[in-house]
Design an enzyme around this catalytic site. Structure first.
Site: not given
Ligand code: GLN
Length: 538
Positions: A380, A513, A515
């Site tokens: 992410c 994600h 995970e």
């Molecule tokens: N801050 C970034 C976004 O909002 C990544 C978010 C995250 O890593 N969950 O896109």
């Protein structure tokens, strides 16, 4: 009709109510029953989405896009059942629902009160969205005696009357401490905690006693006597060496047997503990280990990357390896010390994150992984940082940045303008922060002959997301010319989901994600592959 099992905690928090509930769910499921797990949280946030991981640990995301308490992660990992939006509620959400109804005049002029209106809303949540479940296990967050959890305790007391005592079971988890100085096991805190619970109208049916060491029969008898619970239902849970042993340990202590006995139910199948025995054995006996660096902002709090730590461990189990997680605080990572900090690691991972603080350290760590061909996994925010690193150092766009960090620079990462959710267009916003990210399962198409496709062995995948910003697709060709592969895209080709690098043994970064979907009995292929590459690198 479903039977309801309520799990409360006493004496201190962090005794493992989540793990106990999840283990019980596994055992009942393995005996052939359909189970559902739910969590009721006493805090006033509408959901944990806006809470810092420093405060409350990781925010767990479900398939259907709810931002939930991290205990739902335990539930999924142990029971294998995917949680839903309808499985987690907070005091904040309950009050906001009740107040919305009040504003609409739906209480028909009545005085709106904690009892019955708040407690009714809690009871609705407990029953809502169930079908053919044999058991609904509801964990009450916090501990009995907290002001905040009072309406929940009152609601479950009423609930057991509503459905009949034979259809509701109360489990209370307490601490039975061992005092080293006097070499004694103490039952008094448990007695007090149960007294507190009984003063609120709830007599526990089963007491789970968490203890460092075995609780002698005479002490269990004492608990049975003072707390008015059958001795067979005073169940000890002694600290296990690995959490994967928990279902085995609860079964050994007859927790599932006593639950069935309470409900006068016969088991449908024999419990299968073999998968847990197998992974417990691997976890405890594996000698070989590798170091994996997690470069992030929330490294001081153990639970801040809970699912990630778990997924890496699962990847290790799959490769017969122990994973030493080296947590590196990206804010303190000095550029001049990158080499010294990362010289003994076999893989570098940049997890999800928010905000500008600590990003320069992350970007330098990515550069180091890219140039030295160290297996790299970006998740992410980790992918967004990998894009910025590449833009700055390979495309020579020195001012490349994300619009999350404010105005100025070249926003290679920008606010998502709009996306499609179940046929509806949703617009991105950075004004209202609660529940407005691109959340939950979304599809990604995988490019032919890519590393990612060989890992997933599939043309298309569904993974869980939680982001507000995205990689600006307009730069795609410039990146590709310099050796980056956009190996996963959203079905409309607008949103980069996965990138990898030519001429690097394992450099993958993903906008989602993975995970959240890894389970000990079913390790996620991306984590297994990352650890395999790290093992090779070593
Ligand atoms: N801050 C970034 C976004 O909002 C990544 C978010 C995250 O890593 N969950 O896109």
């Amino acid at each position: 009709m479903a039977r309801y099992i309520f799990v409360t905690g006493g004496v201190v928090s962090s005794l493992g109510k989540g793990l106990s509930s999840a283990s019980l769910a596994y055992l009942l499921q393995s005996r052939g029953f359909k189970v559902r797990l739910r969590k009721l949280d006493p805090y006033l946030n509408v959901d944990p989405g806006t809470m810092s991981p420093f405060q409350h640990g990781e925010v767990f995301v479900t398939d259907d896009g709810a931002e939930t308490d991290l205990d739902l992660g335990h539930y999924e990992r142990f029971s294998g059942i995917s949680a839903k939006k309808t499985d987690n509620i907070t005091t904040g959400k309950i009050y906001s629902d009740v107040l919305k109804k009040e504003r609409k005049g739906e209480y028909l002029g009545k005085t709106v009160q904690v009892i019955p209106h708040i407690t009714d809303r809690i009871k609705d949540f407990i029953k809502n969205d169930t079908s053919k479940e044999d058991f609904v296990i509801c964990e009450i967050g916090g501990i009995v005696g907290d002001i905040e959890s009072l309406p929940f305790v009152e609601a479950i007391r009423q609930f057991s009357n509503d459905v009949g005592k034979r259809n509701a079971l109360f489990i209370h988890l307490t601490l039975v401490p061992y005092l080293k100085a006097s070499d004694e096991i103490k039952t008094k805190p448990t007695q007090h905690s149960v007294k507190e619970l009984r003063s609120l109208g709830i007599q526990p049916d089963i007491i789970i006693c968490r203890s460092e060491r075995a609780i002698p029969l005479e002490h269990r008898k004492k608990i049975s006597l003072f707390c008015n619970v059958d001795i067979k239902n005073v169940i000890q849970t002694i600290d296990v060496k690995t959490i994967y042993e928990a279902p085995i340990s609860f079964n050994r202590e007859n927790l599932d047997k006593q639950v069935l006995e309470y409900f006068k139910l016969k088991t449908k199948k024999k419990v299968n503990l073999n998968p847990w025995k197998k992974i417990t054995k691997i976890t405890l006996n594996t000698k070989k280990s590798i170091n994996i660096a997690i470069v992030g902002k929330y490294v001081d709090l153990k639970d801040a990357y809970k699912s990630l730590d778990e997924a890496l461990t699962h990847g290790g189990i799959n490769n017969n390896l122990k994973i030493n997680l080296i947590r590196i605080d990206s804010e303190k990572l000095k550029i001049s010390e990158i080499k010294r900090n990362l010289k003994d690691v076999s893989g570098i991972l940049i997890p999800g994150g928010f905000g500008k603080r600590g990003t320069e350290g992350k970007i330098e760590a990515i550069k180091y992984a890219r140039e030295n061909k160290i297996p790299f996994f970006g998740i992410c925010f980790g992918m967004q940082m990998a894009i910025i690193e590449f833009a700055r150092n390979k495309l020579n766009l020195k001012k490349a940045t994300s619009s999350e960090f404010g105005k100025g620079g070249i926003p290679i990462i920008g606010l998502i303008s709009e996306w499609n959710k179940d046929g509806k267009l949703i617009k991105g916003t950075d004004k209202d922060l609660g529940g407005t990210m691109r959340l939950g399962l979304y599809e990604a198409k995988l490019k032919e002959n890519s590393l990612i496709r060989s890992i997933y062995k599939s043309k298309s995948i569904q993974e869980r997301h939680r982001h507000r910003y995205e990689v600006n697709i307009n730069y795609k060709e410039d990146f590709e010319k310099k050796g980056m592969i956009f190996s996963g895209l959203s079905p409309d080709n607008k949103l980069p989901e996965i990138i990898e690098l030519k001429n690097h043994p394992w450099f993958i970064a993903v906008q989602f994600h993975p995970e959240f979907k890894s389970r000990p009995l079913e390790p996620h292929p991306l984590f297994s592959s990352f650890i395999k590459a790290a093992k090779k690198y070593k």
